[in-house]
Scaffold this motif. Structure first.
Motif, PDB file in Angstrom:
ATOM      1  N   GLY A 174       0.822  -1.304  -0.029  1.00 12.34           N
ATOM      2  CA  GLY A 174       0.081   0.089   0.266  1.00 12.34           C
ATOM      3  C   GLY A 174       0.799   1.270   0.003  1.00 12.34           C
ATOM      4  N   GLN A 175       2.180   1.150   0.251  1.00 12.62           N
ATOM      5  CA  GLN A 175       2.969   2.332   0.089  1.00 12.62           C
ATOM      6  C   GLN A 175       3.661   2.619  -1.271  1.00 12.62           C
ATOM      7  OE1 GLN A 175       3.397   4.844   2.692  1.00 12.62           O
ATOM      8  NE2 GLN A 175       4.610   5.767   0.702  1.00 12.62           N
ATOM      9  N   ALA A 176       3.560   3.709  -1.730  1.00 14.92           N
ATOM     10  CA  ALA A 176       4.452   3.937  -3.237  1.00 14.92           C
ATOM     11  C   ALA A 176       5.858   4.112  -2.490  1.00 14.92           C
ATOM     12  CB  ALA A 176       3.871   5.006  -4.008  1.00 14.92           C
ATOM     13  N   LEU A 177       6.770   3.440  -3.243  1.00 11.31           N
ATOM     14  CA  LEU A 177       8.346   3.470  -3.072  1.00 11.31           C
ATOM     15  C   LEU A 177       9.026   3.860  -4.135  1.00 11.31           C
ATOM     16  CD1 LEU A 177       8.866   0.020  -1.297  1.00 11.31           C
ATOM     17  CD2 LEU A 177       8.331   2.127  -0.323  1.00 11.31           C
ATOM     18  N   GLY A 178       8.312   4.219  -5.336  1.00 12.51           N
ATOM     19  CA  GLY A 178       9.070   4.773  -6.344  1.00 12.51           C
ATOM     20  C   GLY A 178       8.304   4.839  -7.848  1.00 12.51           C
ATOM     21  N   THR A 179       8.724   5.721  -8.766  1.00  6.15           N
ATOM     22  CA  THR A 179       7.985   5.688  -9.934  1.00  6.15           C
ATOM     23  C   THR A 179       8.881   5.860 -11.132  1.00  6.15           C
ATOM     24  OG1 THR A 179       5.937   6.411 -10.970  1.00  6.15           O
ATOM     25  CG2 THR A 179       7.649   8.034  -9.898  1.00  6.15           C
ATOM     26  N   LEU A 180       8.574   5.340 -12.382  1.00  2.95           N
ATOM     27  CA  LEU A 180       9.314   5.609 -13.464  1.00  2.95           C
ATOM     28  C   LEU A 180       8.516   5.816 -14.746  1.00  2.95           C
ATOM     29  CD1 LEU A 180      12.335   5.169 -14.654  1.00  2.95           C
ATOM     30  CD2 LEU A 180      11.807   2.882 -15.126  1.00  2.95           C
ATOM     31  N   GLN A 181       8.998   7.085 -15.189  1.00  2.00           N
ATOM     32  CA  GLN A 181       8.261   7.539 -16.633  1.00  2.00           C
ATOM     33  C   GLN A 181       9.482   7.939 -17.249  1.00  2.00           C
ATOM     34  OE1 GLN A 181       7.206   9.215 -13.361  1.00  2.00           O
ATOM     35  NE2 GLN A 181       5.596   7.699 -13.443  1.00  2.00           N
TER      36      GLN A 181
ATOM     37  N   ALA B  64       9.145  10.944  -2.345  1.00  2.00           N
ATOM     38  CA  ALA B  64       9.840  11.385  -1.204  1.00  2.00           C
ATOM     39  C   ALA B  64       9.607  11.532   0.050  1.00  2.00           C
ATOM     40  CB  ALA B  64      10.944  12.218  -2.117  1.00  2.00           C
ATOM     41  N   ARG B  65       8.540  12.193  -0.252  1.00  2.00           N
ATOM     42  CA  ARG B  65       7.810  12.863   1.093  1.00  2.00           C
ATOM     43  C   ARG B  65       6.681  11.862   1.670  1.00  2.00           C
ATOM     44  NH1 ARG B  65       8.326  19.489   0.885  1.00  2.00           N
ATOM     45  NH2 ARG B  65      10.457  19.456   0.623  1.00  2.00           N
ATOM     46  N   GLY B  66       6.772  10.632   1.316  1.00  2.00           N
ATOM     47  CA  GLY B  66       5.691   9.723   1.762  1.00  2.00           C
ATOM     48  C   GLY B  66       4.557   9.442   1.348  1.00  2.00           C
ATOM     49  N   GLY B  67       4.248  10.320  -0.124  1.00  2.00           N
ATOM     50  CA  GLY B  67       2.960  10.348  -0.642  1.00  2.00           C
ATOM     51  C   GLY B  67       3.002   9.053  -1.813  1.00  2.00           C
TER      52      GLY B  67
END
Length: 419
Positions: free
Chosen positions: A108-115, A140-143
């Motif tokens: 349930g927690q986003a740890l990274g994203t790649l575009q 990076a701020r927990g969102g």
């Protein structure tokens, strides 16, 4: 400031670019005038390369490097075309969301994203500085890094009886949450927005689940690869909903997670759909399309009822699917369902306008995420900056947060554009 806002959604069928004029009208208030949008279909080879490398497919660094370059060159050509056709040959910035290839969520927690879509190629083609990588600062701020559209929605929605729905590959919903509804346990939101009805204590926005992602995959399966989507909802209208399969799809644990939450095609993809059918369920081709269309409509209707909505403004590619829109209207009984023109933003332009707005705020040093929607610990200035053909010169920082947005039908004067 004239800005090109550009994105390619999870359906990866085209790149959309809006040329928007934005300017400060007062402290905390921005005006936006859209000069129009160009939508350029993906080159077939590039689209095939992208589709072959999306999850759950395995790839390698060489292929990802080639894809990043190819997407950057394509996006650069689209930005240059938008500049010339809609911007009278000039603009000051390009804001590129890029092509999402992976959104890393665990427990349930986003740890990274790649575009992907290398910004330097866009800057080279358009000769303009580029704002890119707009989601990472929030993560990076927990969102969750999503939905970023919560900012635009919160400023457009008249009051808490309204919701804003985007039907792209994934369906996401935004509602304004007055303090009376938020409850004592809700997170204190440092990013308050002001819309036509006055201050709101916070905004709730989250990904409901699949929209066009599974509809497109089912249409591709039903047509044996001939169709990429259910054009005009014809197959869904012709088919019958398989209730047993629908209940199996609705049992996905994602739907029971509380907001904030986000998802993408790394979860809802072709292999996911095949897995659901592996349990001995094999509906007729058009019945499968009807069933996944009903799934999206159910998710939307249930959310509308849960939030007590009376009005729903819809944008994104799913607006062009009359069967999907009809099923949402039927299941969301008592909710008036219309496209986002009711909020003065064209449904196909809305996300590109969003990224133009986010880029405008970024270059002025103004936070643009909405912590109550994404789950971030604090507001963040979004994006990374890449110089264009000239030295990078930023405007003077703005210390006042954005609290009001005006959609203007009339183009601004040159003096207004310099604000």
């Amino acid at each position: 400031m004239r800005i090109i806002g550009m994105l390619s959604g999870t359906s990866h069928d085209a790149a959309d670019a809006v040329v928007a004029d934005l300017w400060w009208t007062a402290p905390g208030e921005v005006a936006l005038h859209s000069r129009g949008m160009v939508s350029v279909p993906f080159p077939e080879g590039l689209r095939a390369d992208l589709a072959d490398r999306l999850p759950p497919a395995h790839t390698n660094l060489a292929e990802m490097c080639q894809l990043d370059t190819g997407l950057g060159q394509f996006f650069g050509s689209v930005a240059a075309r938008a500049r010339d056709e809609l911007g009278d040959g000039r603009a000051e910035w390009v804001v590129s969301h890029g092509q999402t290839v992976y959104h890393w969520v665990r427990d349930g927690q986003a740890l990274g994203t790649l575009q992907l879509g290398a910004a330097a190629w866009i800057a080279e083609a358009a000769g303009l500085p580029v704002v890119s990588d707009l989601r990472t600062a929030d993560i990076a701020r927990g969102g969750q890094g999503a939905p970023l559209v919560a900012l635009l929605d919160a400023l457009l929605l008249p009051d808490d009886s309204w919701g804003a729905l985007n039907l792209g590959g994934i369906a996401n919903l935004t509602v304004r949450r007055p303090s009376a509804r938020a409850g004592a346990s809700a997170r204190a939101d440092p990013f308050e927005v002001t819309g036509p009805a006055g201050p709101a204590a916070g905004v709730t926005a989250y990904d409901l689940g699949p929209a066009c992602a599974l509809i497109d995959e089912s249409a591709r399966w039903a047509s044996e690869g001939v169709q990429r989507m259910d054009v005009d909802g014809v197959r869904a209208a012709r088919g019958r909903v398989d209730r047993a399969l629908l209940e199996r799809l609705l049992a996905d644990p994602y739907y029971r997670l509380p907001p904030p939450k986000s998802t993408g095609k790394e979860h809802f993809h072709a292999a996911y759909l095949r897995e659901q059918l592996a349990a001995g369920m094999c509906p007729a081709p058009d019945d499968l399309v009807a069933t996944v269309t009903e799934l999206t409509a159910r998710l939307v209707a249930d959310a509308c009822h849960a939030h007590g909505l009376a009005e729903l403004a819809v944008s994104g590619g799913g607006v062009r699917n009359p069967q999907l829109m009809a099923r949402i209207g039927a299941l969301a009984d008592g909710v008036r369902v219309r496209d986002s023109e009711v909020l003065a933003v064209a449904p196909q332009e809305k996300e590109a306008c969003l990224f133009a707005l986010l880029g405008f705020l970024s270059v002025h040093g103004v936070p643009a995420n909405v912590p109550s929607a994404t789950g971030a610990r604090a507001p963040a200035v979004l994006g990374s900056l890449t110089p264009g053909s000239a030295p990078l010169i930023l405007p003077a920082p703005v210390t006042e947060p954005l609290r009001r947005l005006r959609i203007e039908r009339t183009p601004p004067s040159e003096q207004q554009l310099r604000r």
